[in-house]
Design a protein around this motif. Structure first.
Motif, PDB file in Angstrom:
ATOM      1  N   GLN A   1       0.820  -1.365   0.001  1.00  0.00           N
ATOM      2  CA  GLN A   1      -0.055   0.102  -0.067  1.00  0.00           C
ATOM      3  C   GLN A   1       0.828   1.302  -0.083  1.00  0.00           C
ATOM      4  OE1 GLN A   1      -3.076  -0.656   3.178  1.00  0.00           O
ATOM      5  NE2 GLN A   1      -4.315  -1.488   1.733  1.00  0.00           N
ATOM      6  N   SER A   2       1.645   1.285  -0.916  1.00  0.00           N
ATOM      7  CA  SER A   2       2.698   2.512  -1.150  1.00  0.00           C
ATOM      8  C   SER A   2       1.469   3.484  -1.591  1.00  0.00           C
ATOM      9  CB  SER A   2       3.642   2.375  -2.169  1.00  0.00           C
ATOM     10  OG  SER A   2       4.491   1.579  -1.704  1.00  0.00           O
ATOM     11  N   SER A   3       1.815   4.851  -1.184  1.00  0.00           N
ATOM     12  CA  SER A   3       0.950   5.896  -1.522  1.00  0.00           C
ATOM     13  C   SER A   3       1.634   7.147  -1.970  1.00  0.00           C
ATOM     14  CB  SER A   3      -0.080   6.319  -0.483  1.00  0.00           C
ATOM     15  OG  SER A   3       0.560   6.593   0.553  1.00  0.00           O
ATOM     16  N   VAL A   4       0.679   8.117  -2.632  1.00  0.00           N
ATOM     17  CA  VAL A   4       1.168   9.480  -2.974  1.00  0.00           C
ATOM     18  C   VAL A   4      -0.031  10.276  -2.493  1.00  0.00           C
ATOM     19  CG1 VAL A   4       1.700  11.002  -4.627  1.00  0.00           C
ATOM     20  CG2 VAL A   4       1.976   8.574  -5.069  1.00  0.00           C
ATOM     21  N   VAL A   5       0.375  11.409  -1.637  1.00  0.00           N
ATOM     22  CA  VAL A   5      -0.437  12.411  -1.148  1.00  0.00           C
ATOM     23  C   VAL A   5      -0.280  13.760  -1.676  1.00  0.00           C
ATOM     24  CG1 VAL A   5      -1.377  13.084   1.173  1.00  0.00           C
ATOM     25  CG2 VAL A   5      -0.612  10.700   1.027  1.00  0.00           C
ATOM     26  N   ILE A   6      -1.375  14.286  -1.935  1.00  0.00           N
ATOM     27  CA  ILE A   6      -1.321  15.806  -2.230  1.00  0.00           C
ATOM     28  C   ILE A   6      -2.286  16.537  -1.735  1.00  0.00           C
ATOM     29  CG2 ILE A   6      -0.249  15.240  -4.375  1.00  0.00           C
ATOM     30  CD1 ILE A   6      -3.029  15.376  -5.804  1.00  0.00           C
ATOM     31  N   ASN A   7      -2.202  17.661  -1.890  1.00  0.00           N
ATOM     32  CA  ASN A   7      -3.188  18.988  -1.203  1.00  0.00           C
ATOM     33  C   ASN A   7      -4.468  18.605  -1.710  1.00  0.00           C
ATOM     34  OD1 ASN A   7      -4.495  21.664  -0.830  1.00  0.00           O
ATOM     35  ND2 ASN A   7      -2.769  21.965   0.341  1.00  0.00           N
ATOM     36  N   ARG A   8      -5.671  18.651  -0.887  1.00  0.00           N
ATOM     37  CA  ARG A   8      -7.009  18.634  -0.831  1.00  0.00           C
ATOM     38  C   ARG A   8      -7.516  19.519  -2.371  1.00  0.00           C
ATOM     39  NH1 ARG A   8      -6.846  21.472   3.758  1.00  0.00           N
ATOM     40  NH2 ARG A   8      -7.976  23.377   4.001  1.00  0.00           N
ATOM     41  N   HIS A   9      -6.617  20.677  -2.548  1.00  0.00           N
ATOM     42  CA  HIS A   9      -7.027  21.697  -3.552  1.00  0.00           C
ATOM     43  C   HIS A   9      -6.786  21.167  -4.807  1.00  0.00           C
ATOM     44  CE1 HIS A   9      -7.824  24.555  -0.641  1.00  0.00           C
ATOM     45  NE2 HIS A   9      -6.568  24.714  -0.181  1.00  0.00           N
ATOM     46  N   HIS A  10      -6.072  20.074  -5.226  1.00  0.00           N
ATOM     47  CA  HIS A  10      -5.930  19.338  -6.352  1.00  0.00           C
ATOM     48  C   HIS A  10      -7.292  18.619  -6.520  1.00  0.00           C
ATOM     49  CE1 HIS A  10      -1.561  20.019  -7.292  1.00  0.00           C
ATOM     50  NE2 HIS A  10      -1.474  19.706  -6.082  1.00  0.00           N
ATOM     51  N   ARG A  11      -7.692  18.438  -7.766  1.00  0.00           N
ATOM     52  CA  ARG A  11      -8.897  17.628  -8.305  1.00  0.00           C
ATOM     53  C   ARG A  11      -8.445  16.374  -8.690  1.00  0.00           C
ATOM     54  NH1 ARG A  11     -11.647  22.346 -12.138  1.00  0.00           N
ATOM     55  NH2 ARG A  11     -11.630  24.088 -10.586  1.00  0.00           N
ATOM     56  N   LEU A  12      -8.792  15.433  -7.600  1.00  0.00           N
ATOM     57  CA  LEU A  12      -8.441  13.819  -7.978  1.00  0.00           C
ATOM     58  C   LEU A  12      -9.781  13.149  -7.507  1.00  0.00           C
ATOM     59  CD1 LEU A  12      -6.145  12.185  -8.620  1.00  0.00           C
ATOM     60  CD2 LEU A  12      -5.560  11.859  -6.377  1.00  0.00           C
ATOM     61  N   GLU A  13     -10.260  12.590  -8.613  1.00  0.00           N
ATOM     62  CA  GLU A  13     -11.416  11.805  -8.520  1.00  0.00           C
ATOM     63  C   GLU A  13     -11.270  10.759  -7.621  1.00  0.00           C
ATOM     64  OE1 GLU A  13     -14.894   9.675 -11.288  1.00  0.00           O
ATOM     65  OE2 GLU A  13     -13.115  10.504 -12.131  1.00  0.00           O
ATOM     66  N   GLN A  14     -12.120  10.364  -6.786  1.00  0.00           N
ATOM     67  CA  GLN A  14     -12.035   9.502  -5.945  1.00  0.00           C
ATOM     68  C   GLN A  14     -12.698   7.811  -6.772  1.00  0.00           C
ATOM     69  OE1 GLN A  14     -13.453   9.724  -1.940  1.00  0.00           O
ATOM     70  NE2 GLN A  14     -12.791  11.876  -1.770  1.00  0.00           N
ATOM     71  N   VAL A  15     -11.856   7.083  -6.867  1.00  0.00           N
ATOM     72  CA  VAL A  15     -12.054   5.961  -7.708  1.00  0.00           C
ATOM     73  C   VAL A  15     -11.565   4.725  -6.889  1.00  0.00           C
ATOM     74  CG1 VAL A  15     -12.400   6.984  -9.832  1.00  0.00           C
ATOM     75  CG2 VAL A  15     -10.136   5.978  -9.206  1.00  0.00           C
ATOM     76  N   VAL A  16     -11.966   3.302  -7.659  1.00  0.00           N
ATOM     77  CA  VAL A  16     -11.255   2.150  -6.856  1.00  0.00           C
ATOM     78  C   VAL A  16     -10.983   1.208  -8.103  1.00  0.00           C
ATOM     79  CG1 VAL A  16     -11.957   0.085  -5.644  1.00  0.00           C
ATOM     80  CG2 VAL A  16     -12.721   2.211  -4.772  1.00  0.00           C
ATOM     81  N   SER A  17      -9.926   0.531  -8.017  1.00  0.00           N
ATOM     82  CA  SER A  17      -9.612  -0.087  -9.215  1.00  0.00           C
ATOM     83  C   SER A  17      -8.650  -1.510  -8.774  1.00  0.00           C
ATOM     84  CB  SER A  17      -8.581   0.492 -10.250  1.00  0.00           C
ATOM     85  OG  SER A  17      -7.478   0.530  -9.783  1.00  0.00           O
ATOM     86  N   GLU A  18      -8.437  -2.229  -9.409  1.00  0.00           N
ATOM     87  CA  GLU A  18      -8.119  -3.633  -8.818  1.00  0.00           C
ATOM     88  C   GLU A  18      -6.694  -3.165  -8.542  1.00  0.00           C
ATOM     89  OE1 GLU A  18      -8.112  -6.347 -12.054  1.00  0.00           O
ATOM     90  OE2 GLU A  18     -10.121  -6.705 -12.005  1.00  0.00           O
ATOM     91  N   GLU A  19      -5.913  -2.153  -8.806  1.00  0.00           N
ATOM     92  CA  GLU A  19      -4.407  -2.156  -8.510  1.00  0.00           C
ATOM     93  C   GLU A  19      -4.289  -0.665  -7.612  1.00  0.00           C
ATOM     94  OE1 GLU A  19      -1.739  -3.830  -9.014  1.00  0.00           O
ATOM     95  OE2 GLU A  19      -2.626  -5.286 -10.280  1.00  0.00           O
TER      96      GLU A  19
END
Length: 380
Positions: A294-312
């Motif tokens: 579960q490596s991850s990348v975190v950015i500020n909430r002001h970015h627009r990143l759609e919340q989605v789920v995929s297999e990877e």
């Protein structure tokens, strides 16, 4: 608290274009004696070297790679020279490689600092203060390398030691207890203005009665912003962490990005990259855990990143934290993505700032192959 050492490096990143990062989410198999050591050194090195060869070959758009991140304690110290030779001779200019190294004694760590003295003089002075103050030379050190291949192909080698142990690194016998590192590097690249740091796992969380590592990083980045109008662009966290979803990480992430009590312009646009070991990791002498990956990348909430789920991977807000997060799965993978541009200077009104370029898995021939496009199984 560790001292933050400002250091200039010569990296000519493309101006106005996002940078690329590859997390090598590889397994660790470690046994505990005085510190943690690879059980099968050659097998561990072969896994690391397969990634290095892939990057050196530069197939596809891996020629654009700027940052390569390996897990904590993954490199056998006997293979350090092979790593340096591969990066020096095979990697392209303007690349940064961050990798955790097998535990060594403080005596040996001090020798490596001396070997790379040209890039670590300030760190040597801090370590020597500890050596002069007590009988500490046999204490184990959890450390990492930050290898910067500059624009003119010069290879620079920076060493950092972990400042805070997890429970498996602490002993009632202080001579087996983990040495506490005294410094972090803030690497400030020129000619392109891109500032970044690498720290090891629990260094992200550590706090005492008076301060915390992350508060010190925020304050330092704020002072950088007030004096130069630059901030901390990226923070890389090298991990071998069985609990990447622990509440403590969410709390610190929330405090880092939330600006709840004061403005923090120095870290407002920071991209935080957590690079963990995969779910095949085994730490002998430590209670079995299935929580790696579960490596991850975190950015500020002001970015627009759609919340989605995929297999990877999953794009979410880390259980309601004031962030956008891209969290990958637990398996052994190579995770290739871009670091987003600053929110304020991205000219598009509609954008996806953080994109996954490729996810690779082990092939039958012990190489790497692309995972077929992940199927989206629903939004959040």
């Amino acid at each position: 608290m560790p001292k933050i050492i400002d250091t200039k490096v010569n990296l000519a990143f493309p101006l106005g274009h996002h940078l690329h990062c590859l997390i090598a989410q590889l397994p660790n198999h470690l046994h505990k004696t005085s510190g943690f050591h690879p059980v099968e050194e050659q097998q561990q090195w072969q896994a690391i070297n397969s990634v290095l060869e892939l990057v050196a070959a530069g197939e596809g758009n891996l020629k654009k790679l700027h940052f390569l991140l390996f897990p904590e304690s993954s490199l056998p110290v006997s293979c350090l020279d092979q790593l340096l030779a591969t990066v020096d001779q095979g990697f392209r200019p303007n690349t940064v490689t961050m990798i955790g190294v097998e535990h060594v004694s403080l005596r040996e760590y001090r020798r490596y600092l001396e070997r790379f003295k040209a890039d670590n003089q300030a760190a040597i002075e801090l370590v020597d203060q500890d050596i002069d103050s007590g009988d500490v030379l046999d204490m184990p050190v959890n450390w990492c390398l930050v290898l910067v291949k500059e624009a003119d192909s010069r290879l620079r080698v920076f060493l950092e030691a972990k400042s805070h142990p997890f429970h498996g690194e602490e002993f009632i016998d202080k001579y087996h207890d983990l040495y506490r590192g005294r410094h972090f590097y803030l690497l400030r690249s020129r000619a392109s203005c891109f500032n970044f740091m690498a720290i090891i796992c629990l260094d992200y969380l550590y706090r005492d009665l008076y301060s915390s590592n992350i508060k010190q990083i925020i304050d330092h980045a704020n002072q950088l912003y007030f004096s130069t109008r630059q901030g901390l662009d990226a923070l890389f966290v090298i991990q071998c962490n069985p609990k990447p979803e622990h509440q403590a990480y969410r709390d610190v992430v929330s405090g880092f990005y939330g600006e709840y009590l004061e403005d923090t312009p120095g870290v407002r646009e920071t991209v935080t990259v957590f690079g963990n070991a995969s779910d095949e990791t085994l730490l002998e002498g430590v209670p079995l855990s299935t929580g790696f990956g579960q490596s991850s990348v975190v950015i500020n909430r002001h970015h627009r990143l759609e919340q989605v789920v995929s297999e990877e991977f999953v794009a979410d807000d880390f259980a309601g934290a004031p962030v956008c997060r891209l969290r990958f799965g637990r398996g052994t993978r190579l995770l290739y993505f871009n670091l987003p541009l600053h929110h304020e200077i991205d000219p598009r009104s509609s954008r996806v700032p953080l994109k996954v370029h490729a996810i690779l898995q082990r092939s039958a021939e012990e190489g790497w192959e692309k995972v077929q496009s992940a199927t989206f199984v629903g939004g959040i």
